[in-house]
Design an enzyme around this catalytic site. Structure first.
Site, mmCIF file in Angstrom:
data_model
loop_
_atom_site.group_PDB
_atom_site.id
_atom_site.type_symbol
_atom_site.label_atom_id
_atom_site.label_comp_id
_atom_site.label_asym_id
_atom_site.label_seq_id
_atom_site.Cartn_x
_atom_site.Cartn_y
_atom_site.Cartn_z
ATOM 1 N N PRO A 86 0.830 -1.215 0.000
ATOM 2 C CA PRO A 86 0.000 0.000 0.000
ATOM 3 C C PRO A 86 0.861 1.260 0.000
ATOM 4 O O PRO A 86 0.419 2.328 -0.388
ATOM 5 C CB PRO A 86 -0.797 -0.101 1.308
ATOM 6 C CG PRO A 86 -0.613 -1.462 1.821
ATOM 7 C CD PRO A 86 0.605 -2.028 1.189
ATOM 8 N N GLU A 113 0.906 -7.570 7.634
ATOM 9 C CA GLU A 113 1.153 -6.131 7.497
ATOM 10 C C GLU A 113 2.318 -5.864 6.544
ATOM 11 O O GLU A 113 2.810 -4.746 6.461
ATOM 12 C CB GLU A 113 1.466 -5.523 8.866
ATOM 13 C CG GLU A 113 0.334 -5.616 9.872
ATOM 14 C CD GLU A 113 -0.830 -4.687 9.535
ATOM 15 O OE1 GLU A 113 -1.953 -5.189 9.400
ATOM 16 O OE2 GLU A 113 -0.588 -3.482 9.369
ATOM 17 N N ARG A 155 -0.605 -7.944 -21.665
ATOM 18 C CA ARG A 155 -1.403 -7.554 -22.827
ATOM 19 C C ARG A 155 -0.607 -6.660 -23.779
ATOM 20 O O ARG A 155 -1.002 -6.465 -24.931
ATOM 21 C CB ARG A 155 -2.700 -6.883 -22.441
ATOM 22 C CG ARG A 155 -2.544 -5.529 -21.775
ATOM 23 C CD ARG A 155 -3.872 -5.000 -21.305
ATOM 24 N NE ARG A 155 -4.736 -4.623 -22.408
ATOM 25 C CZ ARG A 155 -4.674 -3.444 -23.037
ATOM 26 N NH1 ARG A 155 -3.751 -2.552 -22.690
ATOM 27 N NH2 ARG A 155 -5.509 -3.150 -24.015
ATOM 28 N N ASP A 170 -5.017 2.412 -26.202
ATOM 29 C CA ASP A 170 -5.487 2.314 -24.823
ATOM 30 C C ASP A 170 -5.888 3.667 -24.252
ATOM 31 O O ASP A 170 -5.335 4.681 -24.642
ATOM 32 C CB ASP A 170 -4.304 1.853 -23.928
ATOM 33 C CG ASP A 170 -4.278 0.354 -23.822
ATOM 34 O OD1 ASP A 170 -3.247 -0.170 -23.384
ATOM 35 O OD2 ASP A 170 -5.277 -0.268 -24.188
HETATM 36 C C1 LIG Z 1 -3.163 3.419 6.185
HETATM 37 N N1 LIG Z 1 -2.212 2.308 6.257
HETATM 38 C C2 LIG Z 1 -2.119 1.797 7.630
HETATM 39 C C3 LIG Z 1 -1.166 0.645 7.701
HETATM 40 N N2 LIG Z 1 -1.575 -0.382 6.749
HETATM 41 C C4 LIG Z 1 -0.638 -1.450 6.841
HETATM 42 C C5 LIG Z 1 -0.997 -2.601 5.939
HETATM 43 C C6 LIG Z 1 -0.022 -3.135 5.162
HETATM 44 C C7 LIG Z 1 -0.296 -4.283 4.394
HETATM 45 C C8 LIG Z 1 -1.561 -4.833 4.402
HETATM 46 C C9 LIG Z 1 -1.895 -6.060 3.654
HETATM 47 N N3 LIG Z 1 -0.872 -6.394 2.672
HETATM 48 C C10 LIG Z 1 0.150 -7.247 2.889
HETATM 49 C C11 LIG Z 1 0.925 -7.286 1.741
HETATM 50 C C12 LIG Z 1 0.342 -6.424 0.791
HETATM 51 C C13 LIG Z 1 0.671 -6.039 -0.505
HETATM 52 C C14 LIG Z 1 -0.097 -5.096 -1.164
HETATM 53 C C15 LIG Z 1 -1.204 -4.525 -0.513
HETATM 54 C C16 LIG Z 1 -1.978 -3.464 -1.163
HETATM 55 N N4 LIG Z 1 -3.021 -2.875 -0.550
HETATM 56 N N5 LIG Z 1 -3.491 -1.907 -1.351
HETATM 57 C C17 LIG Z 1 -2.767 -1.831 -2.482
HETATM 58 N N6 LIG Z 1 -2.973 -0.930 -3.506
HETATM 59 C C18 LIG Z 1 -1.789 -2.826 -2.388
HETATM 60 C C19 LIG Z 1 -0.858 -3.054 -3.446
HETATM 61 N N7 LIG Z 1 -0.167 -3.180 -4.366
HETATM 62 C C20 LIG Z 1 -1.561 -4.928 0.775
HETATM 63 C C21 LIG Z 1 -0.784 -5.870 1.420
HETATM 64 C C22 LIG Z 1 -2.556 -4.264 5.170
HETATM 65 C C23 LIG Z 1 -2.271 -3.137 5.950
HETATM 66 C C24 LIG Z 1 -1.679 0.108 5.384
HETATM 67 C C25 LIG Z 1 -2.628 1.266 5.322
#
Ligand SMILES: CN1CCN(Cc2ccc(Cn3ccc4ccc(-c5n[nH]c(N)c5C#N)cc43)cc2)CC1
Length: 240
Positions: A86, A113, A155, A170
């Site tokens: 994220p 996380e 793609r 695209d």
């Molecule tokens: C506000 N903050 C507060 C702390 N949290 C911490 C946190 C960190 C990981 C996770 C879950 N997780 C684990 C591996 C992993 C990879 C990608 C993604 C991902 N999410 N959204 C995208 N666009 C992703 C992509 N690409 C999520 C993932 C959940 C929460 C984050 C938000």
């Protein structure tokens, strides 16, 4: 292109073998290999996570098992390591276009996380590593992000799309969203296809399509308009 994915949920990547991508893999255009991270654990519980130093919610993925897995998967073949998170740099069409020429992409799918930062730091010392995000929302892990990114890149590879012009035209390829599309019947539930599209006047059709793309982009993504190079829009375009 060779694509490796390391994950504790290999089944999440099964959709890669469906439909268009499945055919591209079967045709040998893409070589996709999915690896179960737990195959590199050594304890009976196959533990891959532990509590975060400094406290805080959830668990963090341990560096040891990732190091052993990535050392094995990477081997000596040059690759670009992609870590969805994220907190990553936004993944865009430009990213997909940049990656489509890579001989090999290796995706590390985190869960919990995320992955201990030292894993990224370790591999960034010896190869290109990118921490990327597919959007401003929080998923449960990296697998869905990998499905999105692999499809966006694949793609663009020669031979994958039946109609290569589709990728060239695209959305985003000219910096604008694409406008509305129509097909038969001419009238559906009292709604008629715009007459210009049936006129055979290709100049008028191209102008109409650009106008609708500008209109839609101005309404839905003014940020894309603002990001266009100065000379991308003529005086008439600026009326939208
Ligand atoms: C506000 N903050 C507060 C702390 N949290 C911490 C946190 C960190 C990981 C996770 C879950 N997780 C684990 C591996 C992993 C990879 C990608 C993604 C991902 N999410 N959204 C995208 N666009 C992703 C992509 N690409 C999520 C993932 C959940 C929460 C984050 C938000």
């Amino acid at each position: 292109m060779r694509i490796d994915v390391v994950t504790i949920f290999p089944g999440y990547l099964a959709p890669l073998r469906e439909a268009l991508l499945g055919r591209a893999i079967a045709a040998g255009l893409i070589d996709v290999r999915v690896h179960n991270l737990r195959d590199w654990t050594r304890d009976v519980h196959q533990a891959v996570d532990d509590a975060p130093y400094g406290g805080g919610p959830g668990m963090v993925m341990r560096p040891q098992v990732w190091g052993e897995a990535l050392d094995d998967v990477l081997g000596d073949e040059p690759a670009r390591l992609i870590v969805p998170t994220p907190a990553g740099v936004p993944f865009t069409q430009a990213t997909a276009r940049r990656w489509k020429d890579e001989p090999r992409l290796v995706f590390a799918c985190g869960r919990y996380e995320g992955i201990d930062q030292r894993v990224v730091d370790e591999y960034a010392s010896r190869m290109p590593v990118e921490e990327v995000s597919i959007g401003d929302y929080v998923l449960v892990g990296g697998e869905v992000a990998v499905l999105v990114m692999v499809e966006a890149v694949a793609r663009l590879l020669p031979g994958v799309l039946g109609n290569p012009q589709s990728a060239e035209q695209d959305s985003f390829s000219d910096g604008l969203l694409e406008g509305p599309a129509y097909t038969r019947p001419v009238v559906w539930r009292g709604r008629e296809v715009p007459a210009v599209l049936r006129s055979g006047d290709h100049g008028a059709i191209a102008r109409w399509r650009r106008d609708r793309a500008l209109e839609r982009t101005a309404k839905r993504r003014p940020d894309l308009l603002a990001a266009l190079p100065e000379d991308a829009l003529d005086q008439r375009d600026r009326e939208f």
